[in-house]
Design a protein around this motif. Structure first.
Motif, PDB file in Angstrom:
ATOM      1  N   HIS A 389       1.345  -1.611  -0.111  1.00  0.00           N
ATOM      2  CA  HIS A 389      -0.102   0.034   0.360  1.00  0.00           C
ATOM      3  C   HIS A 389       1.104   0.813  -0.512  1.00  0.00           C
ATOM      4  CE1 HIS A 389      -2.968   2.641   0.779  1.00  0.00           C
ATOM      5  NE2 HIS A 389      -2.902   2.843   1.767  1.00  0.00           N
ATOM      6  N   LEU A 390       1.792   1.068   0.638  1.00  0.00           N
ATOM      7  CA  LEU A 390       3.126   2.227   0.705  1.00  0.00           C
ATOM      8  C   LEU A 390       3.284   2.699  -0.979  1.00  0.00           C
ATOM      9  CD1 LEU A 390       4.358   2.367   4.305  1.00  0.00           C
ATOM     10  CD2 LEU A 390       2.134   3.547   3.759  1.00  0.00           C
ATOM     11  N   ASP A 391       3.937   1.590  -1.348  1.00  0.00           N
ATOM     12  CA  ASP A 391       4.471   1.238  -2.474  1.00  0.00           C
ATOM     13  C   ASP A 391       4.009   2.120  -3.554  1.00  0.00           C
ATOM     14  OD1 ASP A 391       7.047   0.277  -1.388  1.00  0.00           O
ATOM     15  OD2 ASP A 391       5.843  -1.318  -2.796  1.00  0.00           O
ATOM     16  N   THR A 392       2.200   1.693  -3.078  1.00  0.00           N
ATOM     17  CA  THR A 392       1.304   2.679  -4.232  1.00  0.00           C
ATOM     18  C   THR A 392       1.350   3.799  -4.106  1.00  0.00           C
ATOM     19  OG1 THR A 392      -0.638  -0.096  -4.720  1.00  0.00           O
ATOM     20  CG2 THR A 392      -1.411   2.365  -4.910  1.00  0.00           C
ATOM     21  N   LEU A 393       0.745   4.380  -2.700  1.00  0.00           N
ATOM     22  CA  LEU A 393       0.763   5.800  -2.525  1.00  0.00           C
ATOM     23  C   LEU A 393       2.438   6.185  -3.379  1.00  0.00           C
ATOM     24  CD1 LEU A 393      -0.668   5.566   1.281  1.00  0.00           C
ATOM     25  CD2 LEU A 393      -1.429   6.455  -0.913  1.00  0.00           C
ATOM     26  N   ASN A 394       3.728   5.687  -3.112  1.00  0.00           N
ATOM     27  CA  ASN A 394       4.691   6.363  -3.303  1.00  0.00           C
ATOM     28  C   ASN A 394       4.477   6.207  -4.725  1.00  0.00           C
ATOM     29  OD1 ASN A 394       5.657   6.700  -1.013  1.00  0.00           O
ATOM     30  ND2 ASN A 394       6.682   5.464  -0.600  1.00  0.00           N
ATOM     31  N   ARG A 395       3.928   5.590  -5.261  1.00  0.00           N
ATOM     32  CA  ARG A 395       3.854   5.482  -6.986  1.00  0.00           C
ATOM     33  C   ARG A 395       2.701   6.809  -7.476  1.00  0.00           C
ATOM     34  NH1 ARG A 395       3.605  -0.182  -7.158  1.00  0.00           N
ATOM     35  NH2 ARG A 395       1.516   0.163  -7.110  1.00  0.00           N
ATOM     36  N   LEU A 396       2.374   7.370  -6.516  1.00  0.00           N
ATOM     37  CA  LEU A 396       1.331   8.210  -7.131  1.00  0.00           C
ATOM     38  C   LEU A 396       1.950   9.938  -6.387  1.00  0.00           C
ATOM     39  CD1 LEU A 396      -2.456   7.117  -5.746  1.00  0.00           C
ATOM     40  CD2 LEU A 396      -1.384   7.709  -7.539  1.00  0.00           C
ATOM     41  N   ALA A 397       3.448   9.557  -6.461  1.00  0.00           N
ATOM     42  CA  ALA A 397       4.405  10.922  -6.243  1.00  0.00           C
ATOM     43  C   ALA A 397       4.308  12.132  -7.175  1.00  0.00           C
ATOM     44  CB  ALA A 397       5.772  10.561  -5.854  1.00  0.00           C
ATOM     45  N   ALA A 398       4.159  12.024  -8.617  1.00  0.00           N
ATOM     46  CA  ALA A 398       4.195  12.867  -8.759  1.00  0.00           C
ATOM     47  C   ALA A 398       2.972  13.574  -9.400  1.00  0.00           C
ATOM     48  CB  ALA A 398       5.181  12.458 -10.695  1.00  0.00           C
ATOM     49  N   VAL A 399       1.646  13.212  -8.857  1.00  0.00           N
ATOM     50  CA  VAL A 399       0.168  14.366  -9.222  1.00  0.00           C
ATOM     51  C   VAL A 399       0.060  14.988  -9.359  1.00  0.00           C
ATOM     52  CG1 VAL A 399      -2.657  13.499  -8.546  1.00  0.00           C
ATOM     53  CG2 VAL A 399      -0.883  11.250  -9.338  1.00  0.00           C
ATOM     54  N   PRO A 400       0.065  16.366  -9.985  1.00  0.00           N
ATOM     55  CA  PRO A 400      -0.528  17.105  -9.235  1.00  0.00           C
ATOM     56  C   PRO A 400      -1.432  17.362  -8.706  1.00  0.00           C
ATOM     57  CG  PRO A 400      -0.449  16.571 -11.717  1.00  0.00           C
ATOM     58  CD  PRO A 400       0.363  15.399 -11.023  1.00  0.00           C
ATOM     59  N   LEU A 401      -1.753  17.744  -7.357  1.00  0.00           N
ATOM     60  CA  LEU A 401      -2.703  18.523  -6.767  1.00  0.00           C
ATOM     61  C   LEU A 401      -3.246  19.765  -6.275  1.00  0.00           C
ATOM     62  CD1 LEU A 401      -2.358  15.462  -3.935  1.00  0.00           C
ATOM     63  CD2 LEU A 401      -3.912  15.376  -5.901  1.00  0.00           C
ATOM     64  N   SER A 402      -4.545  20.422  -6.173  1.00  0.00           N
ATOM     65  CA  SER A 402      -4.875  21.876  -6.088  1.00  0.00           C
ATOM     66  C   SER A 402      -5.236  21.562  -4.337  1.00  0.00           C
ATOM     67  CB  SER A 402      -5.559  22.332  -6.527  1.00  0.00           C
ATOM     68  OG  SER A 402      -7.300  21.455  -6.396  1.00  0.00           O
ATOM     69  N   ALA A 403      -5.718  22.693  -3.844  1.00  0.00           N
ATOM     70  CA  ALA A 403      -5.650  22.864  -2.665  1.00  0.00           C
ATOM     71  C   ALA A 403      -7.174  22.229  -2.409  1.00  0.00           C
ATOM     72  CB  ALA A 403      -6.095  24.844  -2.119  1.00  0.00           C
ATOM     73  N   SER A 404      -8.233  22.286  -3.509  1.00  0.00           N
ATOM     74  CA  SER A 404      -9.530  21.518  -3.500  1.00  0.00           C
ATOM     75  C   SER A 404      -9.856  21.186  -2.606  1.00  0.00           C
ATOM     76  CB  SER A 404     -10.362  21.342  -4.822  1.00  0.00           C
ATOM     77  OG  SER A 404      -9.245  20.526  -4.756  1.00  0.00           O
ATOM     78  N   PHE A 405     -10.848  20.661  -2.182  1.00  0.00           N
ATOM     79  CA  PHE A 405     -11.422  19.482  -0.805  1.00  0.00           C
ATOM     80  C   PHE A 405     -11.491  18.634  -1.449  1.00  0.00           C
ATOM     81  CE2 PHE A 405     -15.164  17.384   1.105  1.00  0.00           C
ATOM     82  CZ  PHE A 405     -15.151  17.522   2.228  1.00  0.00           C
ATOM     83  N   HIS A 406     -12.306  18.921  -2.976  1.00  0.00           N
ATOM     84  CA  HIS A 406     -12.002  17.394  -4.074  1.00  0.00           C
ATOM     85  C   HIS A 406     -10.604  17.003  -3.962  1.00  0.00           C
ATOM     86  CE1 HIS A 406     -14.570  15.075  -7.135  1.00  0.00           C
ATOM     87  NE2 HIS A 406     -13.573  14.921  -7.922  1.00  0.00           N
ATOM     88  N   HIS A 407      -9.694  17.534  -4.047  1.00  0.00           N
ATOM     89  CA  HIS A 407      -8.131  16.633  -4.146  1.00  0.00           C
ATOM     90  C   HIS A 407      -7.782  16.316  -2.537  1.00  0.00           C
ATOM     91  CE1 HIS A 407      -6.753  18.264  -8.056  1.00  0.00           C
ATOM     92  NE2 HIS A 407      -7.544  17.681  -8.850  1.00  0.00           N
ATOM     93  N   LEU A 408      -8.850  16.448  -1.833  1.00  0.00           N
ATOM     94  CA  LEU A 408      -8.757  15.724  -0.289  1.00  0.00           C
ATOM     95  C   LEU A 408      -9.195  14.687  -0.336  1.00  0.00           C
ATOM     96  CD1 LEU A 408      -7.766  15.816   3.330  1.00  0.00           C
ATOM     97  CD2 LEU A 408     -10.181  16.049   3.614  1.00  0.00           C
TER      98      LEU A 408
END
Length: 560
Positions: A389-408
């Motif tokens: 699971h931690l590996d899966t999360l770290n594979r999302l490292a480059a995903v650009p995120l905004s400060a929006s509640f939807h991205h939370l």
């Protein structure tokens, strides 16, 4: 014998006003009335005459999405007047009379003709052939540029569906009978709905929710009839002027987005007399603000959009109330904003931006690790029992995120393991849809913390996401409860800050605004929690028209 026919509406329905005026010429109708609740006709006659009139009224008044109730009651005296109502002319997609005048403006509903300067049938044949052979077509309906795609040609960014055959709605979507009626109402609005699993698989739909509509202009209606005859029930749709987007609000409806200019609004003189934003030109003249469509699609300054929303709603009051706005947006700075006695706009609490708080997956994991012994032990436990699971999360490292509640919500979907979709918009939609299906009486509590940064209270996502990791480790089967808890706990958090602001300055109302409120769980939980102790105010349009009006009163809102 006297009877009163009443149609209660949440908003004005100009077609109802026109029909009332027409019925005033009926021999049994003696008075009509427009009230704050809606429309009324009053008639007199014997039982047979009034029975015939009731059937005629029932056939003539079409269903409006703003109709909340209708009734028939005996009266002693007429309360209305034998004078035409002064409602504006109806501007509708089409009505049952439109086919009688295919080449001209419909005199009943005001709908534009499908075509004015060329035959309709050859164009329909050409469009259908191109869609069936090439998978995509483009055409112009009035000022609306429309693109239709066969569902097998849709991409993951396509999030809207046009149903050519209304009978297909029930088997294709999770939709109530009320929702089907709303889509078929005279306004032809759109709703955000969840496809059924079999339908999604058959049509290769990758998103959790879609914006769903039926034909909203006369040309598209004729085209849909031809496509339905050829066995095509649904297509993807993109357009520059989508129809009004509705969402439930308790027992009523609200418009999240409406691209039709509202009626002129009386206001005091604003800071500037004209702005061009989001496809609308707002102009103040002779004490009134009017809007018209514009070719300028500039967005407001992200720092000032919340102030525009606050002013856009407050100007509807003759004496603006002491208000705060909970502005939640996918594009703009979000939080709880109010205006001080000195006239300055002030954030009480705000969602963080990338420069103010960790908003990438690795940064958030590191913040959890550095946040104390509990976070360290949690991540160590994951490394021991579920390192994948931690590996899966770290594979999302480059995903650009905004400060929006939807991205939370996207982050929560990843941290709970509900989704590993690298598109945060799709991951957040999946998390929201799971929360909307939760039927439990109680849900896990999620902690939201704040930190003061440069004098502003900023929400910190770390604790909420740490809780998501903890619940996943303790009970992976309670994902729906956690999804609901993330949203419900955020509403509790907001309510606490509204109460604090009320204690500090005294509030007469709280305005809800911003495109994040297409989240039905968020909107409903705020209505139930915040609405208990505080008057809630919703804009007539959560989208561009409210911001364009407000920008007249917030000079910093328009770049340049």
């Amino acid at each position: 014998m006297k009877l009163r026919f009443e149609f209660d509406t949440a908003r004005s329905v100009p077609l109802y006003g026109r029909l009332c005026n027409q019925f005033l010429r009926h021999p049994q109708v003696h008075a009509i009335e427009r009230t704050a609740q809606g429309y009324a006709l009053e008639a007199e006659g014997d039982e047979a005459q009034l029975s015939t009139l009731a059937e005629l009224i029932g056939r003539t008044f079409p269903l409006s999405c703003w109709l909340t109730d209708s009734r028939l009651s005996p009266i002693e005296q007429f309360r209305g007047d034998a004078v035409d109502l002064a409602d504006p002319a109806p501007q509708l997609p089409f009505c049952q009379h439109c086919m009688e005048t295919p080449k001209s403006l419909c005199p009943h509903c005001g709908a534009l003709p499908a075509l004015q300067d060329r035959p309709l049938e050859p164009l329909l044949t050409e469009l259908v052939q191109r869609l069936e052979q090439g998978g995509e077509i483009n055409y112009l309906a009035g000022h609306n540029r429309i693109s239709l795609r066969r569902t097998e040609h849709m991409t993951s960014s396509d999030d809207a569906l046009l149903f050519c055959r209304p009978e297909a709605l029930n088997d294709a979507l999770h939709i109530s009978s009320t929702g089907i009626q709303q889509l078929g109402s005279i306004e032809k609005p759109s709703l955000r709905l969840v496809p059924r699993a079999e339908f999604a698989q058959t049509h290769r739909l990758s998103r959790a929710r879609y914006r769903v509509q039926q034909a909203a202009d006369r040309l598209t209606l004729a085209l849909c009839n031809r496509l339905a005859a050829d066995g095509i029930d649904v297509v993807g749709i993109r357009q520059t002027q989508p129809p009004m987007l509705l969402t439930p609000y308790g027992d009523s409806l609200v418009a999240l987005e409406d691209h039709r200019p509202p009626a002129p609004l009386s206001t005091h003189e604003p800071a500037r007399h004209q702005v061009d934003l989001l496809g609308f030109a707002a102009q103040w003249r002779d004490g009134r603000v009017s809007l018209r469509h514009s070719d300028h699609h500039l967005s407001p300054d992200p720092d000032w959009a919340a102030a525009c929303a606050l002013e856009g709603v407050r100007q509807q009051d003759r004496v603006p109330k002491r208000s705060a706005v909970l502005y939640l947006s996918r594009q703009h700075r979000s939080g709880l904003l109010y205006q001080t006695e000195e006239g300055e706009y002030q954030w009480l609490v705000r969602l963080p931006e990338a420069s103010e708080a960790p908003l990438t997956v690795p940064a958030l994991l590191e913040a959890i690790r550095q946040g104390g012994d509990t976070g360290q032990r949690l991540l160590a436990r994951y490394q021991e029992v579920d390192p994948g699971h931690l590996d899966t999360l770290n594979r999302l490292a480059a995903v650009p995120l905004s400060a929006s509640f939807h991205h939370l919500l996207a982050l929560a979907a990843w941290f709970t393991g509900l989704s590993d979709d690298p598109d945060p918009d799709r991951a957040g939609e999946a998390f929201l849809c799971l929360a909307s299906r939760y039927q439990g009486q109680t849900a896990p509590r999620i902690d939201y913390a704040v930190e003061r940064v440069d004098g502003t209270l900023l929400v910190q996502w770390r604790r909420a996401l740490q809780a998501c990791l903890s619940y996943r480790l303790a009970d992976p089967e309670q994902q729906a409860g956690v999804a609901f808890g993330v949203i419900d706990s955020f509403c509790d958090f907001v309510c606490n800050w509204v109460e604090q602001l009320d204690m500090n300055i005294g509030l007469e109302e709280v305005i809800l605004a911003g495109d994040e409120f297409d989240n039905p769980v968020l909107l409903e939980r705020l209505r139930l929690r915040l609405g208990k102790n505080m008057a809630l105010r919703l804009p007539a349009d959560f989208g561009p028209t409210t911001l364009a009006i407000g920008a007249l009163f917030v000079p910093q809102a328009q770049h340049g």
